[in-house]
Write an enzyme that holds these catalytic residues in place. Sequence first.
Site, short mmCIF file in Angstrom:
data_model
loop_
_atom_site.label_atom_id
_atom_site.label_comp_id
_atom_site.label_asym_id
_atom_site.label_seq_id
_atom_site.Cartn_x
_atom_site.Cartn_y
_atom_site.Cartn_z
N SER A 1 53.54 7.01 30.28
CA SER A 1 52.57 6.51 30.85
C SER A 1 52.84 6.30 32.26
O SER A 1 54.06 5.87 32.71
CB SER A 1 52.15 4.99 30.44
OG SER A 1 51.69 4.31 31.17
N TYR B 1 56.12 -2.75 27.26
CA TYR B 1 55.23 -1.17 27.23
C TYR B 1 56.00 -0.36 28.37
O TYR B 1 56.19 0.84 27.94
CB TYR B 1 53.90 -1.28 27.38
CG TYR B 1 53.05 -0.04 27.35
CD1 TYR B 1 52.63 0.40 26.17
CD2 TYR B 1 52.46 0.54 28.24
CE1 TYR B 1 51.86 1.59 25.85
CE2 TYR B 1 51.74 1.89 28.23
CZ TYR B 1 51.39 2.14 26.91
OH TYR B 1 50.73 3.25 26.73
#
Lengths: 77, 245
Positions: B139, B152
């Site tokens: 990401s 995350y």
Amino acid sequence: MSDIADRVKKIVVEHLGVEEDKVTESASFIDDLGADSLDTVELVMAFEEEFGIEIPDDAAENIQTVGDAVKFITEAA
Amino acid sequence: MFDLKGKYALVTGASGGIGAEIARALHAGGAIVALSGTRVEPLEALAAELGEGAHVCPANLSDPESVEALPKAAITAMGGLDILVNNAGITRDGLSMRMSDDDWQSVIDVNLTAAFRLMRGSLRTMMKARWGRIINITSIVGQTGNPGQVNYAAAKAGLVGASKSMALEVASRGVTVNCVAPGFIATAMTDKLSEDQKSGLMGQIPVGRMGTPHEIAAAVRYLASPEAGYVTGSVLHVNGGMAMI
């Protein structure tokens, strides 16, 4: 040479692409036969498959020569 | 170009928006696919949509045993394993000061540890075949950081480091390891954002829109293809110009 030793030798010759007469009992995979660390992992995997055995990581670390491999496999098989 | 005929691909998180599209793209390229995820129903619906050459391999990536079993199950179902796409991911957002150990750990477990275990479990087959493709979906926030996503972002950044290390280890065996780093993609995960958050984001995206799952899937198909054999240890950013890194 025993049957196990012959089969070990065949795997080493095929995998490392070395001359058969260089694969002596005292030959070190890394120092004499040009294997890198990944080759030694792959050789152990190939031995496991050929002989239907499991070679634990701590034992694999001690398998440094053709003779070491033959000895371990003979005892495990 | 980018023909995947005769290749076997395992895609995790195939029940999600991006994962399903990745599976479609690989299948359209000719690959046999194993669809993994926790929810069986959407996986079966996708398998039915794809028809021949699609197998369902459910797994719970927060359960180590289930993770260990997955590559074997995929190999049994398909007959081989050439391409692994670690796409599955969870979020447990919260500001650092209030993040519980559980929220930290569960994200690390699924997004990083399970991905590593799946890579490890797939390597033997790929190394023997002297051909393999591992593609990790990371990401943009792994590199830029994002408030509320300390867990995350850490997992995704960790996955990049893991991919590069593994890429170095197995490069000589014809196995490549790469990452695709999506920016903001229209999926159920980004639907949770408020309108304010969304409009704020648009201002940061030079292309002026959210990306589509198909645009991620296309990047994955490229990295999975024979043509990408000289690309390894890289991170392909698909983010509309949001971060040029």
